[in-house]
Design an enzyme around this catalytic site. Structure first.
Site, PDB file in Angstrom:
ATOM      1  CG  ASP A 102      -1.887  -1.144   1.239  1.00 41.84           C
ATOM      2  OD1 ASP A 102      -2.172  -1.692   0.154  1.00 41.84           O
ATOM      3  OD2 ASP A 102      -2.367  -1.498   2.336  1.00 41.84           O
ATOM      4  CB  ALA A 103       0.136   4.766  -0.908  1.00 45.27           C
TER       5      ALA A 103
END
Length: 230
Positions: A102-103
């Site tokens: 994920d970011a």
């Protein structure tokens, strides 16, 4: 390998622009100007572009310490840049990321142009271990180890995820090892335990551990031993 392809894979030039460089006489092979784009380059041939030696790497295997606010895709998404922009390499945008983070997740990211090698990491059938360091908003419930080892049921999933191993560092910091890579899986697993992940960092994939000397955003090529461990 054709000379125009060789040039394109070693530089930022497209095949069309590589042919233009050839026609201009910018390319030498073993000291001889070559203008034929179909010229066959062997492994011992020294190729120069405007006097600069080109080096071809047939396969790349890279370890990156992913920083937060970057995405594991070939192009940027939702205002975040791709992790591939951190690689100072020709044609970096053509490489494959073996397993997304994920970011806001940091840590070990493996990047390659060897599709079969990457598949061995990401394929559910291979059951490749991924270890995460997880920080939690609340103290972890006492039954967490047993529940995760049994296989926890996530919302929207039709069956429990595969058993996971939990190592408790403290009530709010743990190491979690899983063999799958479902969407937001680690965050959803702790949500199912009534908790919330506040930070997430991947430390290991299979036998490959994140090099401690790599700062966020830094990378290195994998060693032959690391490549062969997958």
């Amino acid at each position: 390998m054709r000379l125009d392809r060789y040039i394109s894979e070693c530089t930022e030039l497209s095949r069309a622009n590589a042919k233009k460089a050839l026609h201009r006489g910018d390319i030498t092979c073993d000291g001889v100007v070559v203008k034929n784009s179909g010229f066959k380059v062997d492994k011992d041939c020294e190729v120069h572009l405007s006097g600069e030696r080109l080096y071809h790497v047939s396969s790349r295997y890279i370890m990156l310490n992913k920083p937060a606010d970057t995405v594991c895709s070939n192009v940027g998404e939702a205002g975040y840049p791709s992790v591939l922009t951190l690689l100072d390499l020709p044609k970096a945008e053509t490489l494959q990321i073996a397993g997304r983070l994920d970011a806001d997740t940091t840590g070990l990211t493996l990047i390659t142009n060897d599709g079969q090698w990457g598949h061995r990491i990401t394929s559910p059938r291979k059951a490749c271990n991924k270890r995460y360091r997880v920080w939690l908003a609340e103290p972890l419930v006492e039954t967490a180890e047993a529940e995760l080892a049994e296989g926890i049921q996530l919302k929207t999933e039709t069956k429990p995820v595969l058993p996971a191993k939990l190592e408790r560092i403290s009530d709010t910091e743990v190491l979690l090892t899983i063999t799958e890579g479902k969407y937001h899986q680690v965050k959803r697993m702790f949500a199912a335990l009534g908790n919330r992940v506040t930070a997430l960092h991947r430390e290991q994939v299979g036998d490959i551990k994140l090099d401690e000397i790599l700062k966020p955003g830094e990378w290195r090529e994998l060693t032959p031993e690391e490549i062969g461990s997958v």
